[in-house]
Design an enzyme around this catalytic site. Sequence first.
Site, PDB file in Angstrom:
ATOM      1  N   CYS A 336       4.011  14.337  -7.049  1.00 42.11           N
ATOM      2  CA  CYS A 336       3.605  13.993  -8.421  1.00 42.11           C
ATOM      3  C   CYS A 336       4.791  14.310  -9.311  1.00 42.11           C
ATOM      4  O   CYS A 336       4.804  15.293 -10.039  1.00 42.11           O
ATOM      5  CB  CYS A 336       2.376  14.787  -8.830  1.00 42.11           C
ATOM      6  SG  CYS A 336       0.910  14.463  -7.829  1.00 42.11           S
ATOM      7  N   ALA A 337       5.791  13.467  -9.286  1.00 34.99           N
ATOM      8  CA  ALA A 337       7.134  13.850  -9.721  1.00 34.99           C
ATOM      9  C   ALA A 337       7.381  13.735 -11.220  1.00 34.99           C
ATOM     10  O   ALA A 337       8.331  14.340 -11.721  1.00 34.99           O
ATOM     11  CB  ALA A 337       8.180  13.015  -8.979  1.00 34.99           C
ATOM     12  N   GLY A 338       6.587  12.953 -11.946  1.00 35.07           N
ATOM     13  CA  GLY A 338       6.860  12.803 -13.368  1.00 35.07           C
ATOM     14  C   GLY A 338       6.627  14.092 -14.144  1.00 35.07           C
ATOM     15  O   GLY A 338       5.754  14.873 -13.781  1.00 35.07           O
ATOM     16  N   GLY A 340       9.968  14.556 -14.069  1.00 30.01           N
ATOM     17  CA  GLY A 340      11.201  14.585 -13.297  1.00 30.01           C
ATOM     18  C   GLY A 340      12.001  15.865 -13.323  1.00 30.01           C
ATOM     19  O   GLY A 340      13.075  15.922 -12.718  1.00 30.01           O
ATOM     20  N   LYS A 342      11.413  18.972 -11.960  1.00 31.09           N
ATOM     21  CA  LYS A 342      11.535  19.562 -10.631  1.00 31.09           C
ATOM     22  C   LYS A 342      12.244  18.603  -9.670  1.00 31.09           C
ATOM     23  O   LYS A 342      12.990  19.035  -8.787  1.00 31.09           O
ATOM     24  CB  LYS A 342      10.157  19.942 -10.087  1.00 31.09           C
ATOM     25  CG  LYS A 342       9.472  21.059 -10.863  1.00 31.09           C
ATOM     26  CD  LYS A 342       8.143  21.430 -10.210  1.00 31.09           C
ATOM     27  CE  LYS A 342       7.420  22.492 -11.025  1.00 31.09           C
ATOM     28  NZ  LYS A 342       6.946  21.968 -12.326  1.00 31.09           N
ATOM     29  N   GLU A 361       5.362   8.701  -8.212  1.00 27.99           N
ATOM     30  CA  GLU A 361       4.659   8.864  -9.484  1.00 27.99           C
ATOM     31  C   GLU A 361       3.667   7.718  -9.658  1.00 27.99           C
ATOM     32  O   GLU A 361       3.976   6.573  -9.355  1.00 27.99           O
ATOM     33  CB  GLU A 361       5.665   8.889 -10.636  1.00 27.99           C
ATOM     34  CG  GLU A 361       5.073   8.828 -12.021  1.00 27.99           C
ATOM     35  CD  GLU A 361       4.073   9.944 -12.283  1.00 27.99           C
ATOM     36  OE1 GLU A 361       3.000   9.640 -12.844  1.00 27.99           O
ATOM     37  OE2 GLU A 361       4.355  11.113 -11.919  1.00 27.99           O
ATOM     38  N   ASP A 385      -0.278   5.084  -6.354  1.00 29.31           N
ATOM     39  CA  ASP A 385      -1.184   6.180  -6.026  1.00 29.31           C
ATOM     40  C   ASP A 385      -0.848   6.717  -4.644  1.00 29.31           C
ATOM     41  O   ASP A 385      -1.047   6.032  -3.628  1.00 29.31           O
ATOM     42  CB  ASP A 385      -2.626   5.678  -6.075  1.00 29.31           C
ATOM     43  CG  ASP A 385      -3.643   6.813  -5.996  1.00 29.31           C
ATOM     44  OD1 ASP A 385      -3.272   7.912  -5.537  1.00 29.31           O
ATOM     45  OD2 ASP A 385      -4.805   6.587  -6.376  1.00 29.31           O
ATOM     46  N   ASP A 402       3.167  19.306  -7.334  1.00 23.57           N
ATOM     47  CA  ASP A 402       2.956  19.915  -8.649  1.00 23.57           C
ATOM     48  C   ASP A 402       1.735  19.219  -9.229  1.00 23.57           C
ATOM     49  O   ASP A 402       1.832  18.184  -9.887  1.00 23.57           O
ATOM     50  CB  ASP A 402       4.196  19.702  -9.515  1.00 23.57           C
ATOM     51  CG  ASP A 402       4.121  20.444 -10.843  1.00 23.57           C
ATOM     52  OD1 ASP A 402       3.127  21.147 -11.071  1.00 23.57           O
ATOM     53  OD2 ASP A 402       5.050  20.304 -11.654  1.00 23.57           O
ATOM     54  N   CYS A 455       0.488  24.758 -13.147  1.00 20.92           N
ATOM     55  CA  CYS A 455       0.858  25.521 -14.335  1.00 20.92           C
ATOM     56  C   CYS A 455      -0.428  26.080 -14.933  1.00 20.92           C
ATOM     57  O   CYS A 455      -0.820  25.744 -16.048  1.00 20.92           O
ATOM     58  CB  CYS A 455       1.594  24.641 -15.331  1.00 20.92           C
ATOM     59  SG  CYS A 455       2.233  25.575 -16.748  1.00 20.92           S
TER      60      CYS A 455
END
Length: 518
Positions: A336-338, A340, A342, A361, A385, A402, A455
């Site tokens: 879940c990279a957005g 960006g 990390k 993403e 997805d 993440d 988080c």
Amino acid sequence: MAENHTPGNPNDPNPRERRQGSRSDPARSSQPQRRHGSRSDPARARSGRSQNIRPAGDPPAAVEPDRAARPGAPDAPRAAAFAVLQAVSELDAYANLVLPRQLSEAGLTGRDAALATELGYGTLRATGTLDEILRRCASRDLADIETPVLNLLRLGAYQLLRTRVPTHAAVATTVDLARATGNVRAAGFVNAVLRKVSARDFDGWCDQIAEGASPLGRLALRYSHPGWIVAAFAEALGEQESELPAALAADDERPETHLVSWPGRISRAELAAEAGGEAGPYSPYAVRLSSGGEPAALAAIQRRLAGVQDEGSQLCAVALATLPLDGPDERWLDLCAGPGGKAALLAALAAGRGARLTAQELHPHRAELIARAVEGWDVEILVGDSRKREPDERGYDRVLLDAPCTGLGALRRRPEARWRRTPADLPELLSLQAELLATALRLVRPGGLVGYVTCSPHLDETRRQIERLLAERGDVELVDARPAFAQAPGADGSPMVQLWPHRHGTDAMFFAALRRTG
């Protein structure tokens, strides 16, 4: 826009029945949301001047303003703060996106910009407690007060109770602001209510509004957090519940700016020297700027040698990259990279190790942010997805997840967030997190590692999420993540790691490492 309501006492974990609050109060959003942007275009006013302010908890002191405000012409810092409150309340905007625009349009810098920031952010953070006080001072229910007038009252009450602005100045400038913003008929009402608010200091009001509340409810009112968040923090702290006041207070402190020196492009020492900062205590790539400043103006940022990234987020990426792994170590995945952050650090680490990162993403616009963040590294970006992906023969060696979460670990960065999230958000998020965990474990190869990150310190999103997974699956084992966080104090004996703002000066990041065994 859906109506927003304030519960009777949004701070108490066990609230008694009270009257409903304002339609536009940010103390509660009627729909669970995962937002991605904001809109705002409130009015701005002419330049004025700043007042001295104090951190929450310091004793109030009378400080004369630099110069008297012109009757009917509010100073620009207060006008900017009011515009932020309006955008958040009426447009569902994000304060951290609205405020920079307001400061720029009004030409505010230095002390004026600092005052606007303190008044806007501080009022948003304190909304729940301010509303409880205003309920006892207003002659009518907050639900019957127009949104702009209620925001004026909040702004004035915050100055009276949480800053060193003199009483007469706090009341007079708020009344002037009411007139200047088209709320002339409410000016007398604003004056009368704020005069009642000024009859007590903040501690005195907290004692009154917390009468009969539970111990956690009293803390919630004093530190202006919804009760369910206070209860979640207390549960997460466990045997260290004595730290709860410090944990809540940390959410109201202005966070330091953290930079990341991307390995292979600039050293931490070089970045610290250029930025005038200090090496972070935990991440080998972190630089902390205690004085704030303008990171975007740094040559290292402009030349894409470094970025802005919380040190806790850096630690989670570094942990995934450095925990021991048997077998090949060439294919990494950020699931879940957005937007960006990390992914950029992982790309730099992968490049130095002969590995290649794939970043996935769901949303195309966030994939574009990833592309900008990882520019210059060999990164494959996939849009779609991930739950619908089928594993290939090879599988990934390391996978970072993440996961979408409540964001309770970053409340200090998003002043309105504590009043927007509700317990009703959890079921959907927990289900999504479980699905994404299953996806990560499907895409990683046998023997490969998955780093699960949120988080948030909420146990349902962190330890209990991992414990449920381990109870259901026999082909997954928990890996001790503590060696990757050896420099961070406060480990409680669990192989899973929870960071805290009050302990580490980072966001409240959670990290768990999993190995697929079959």
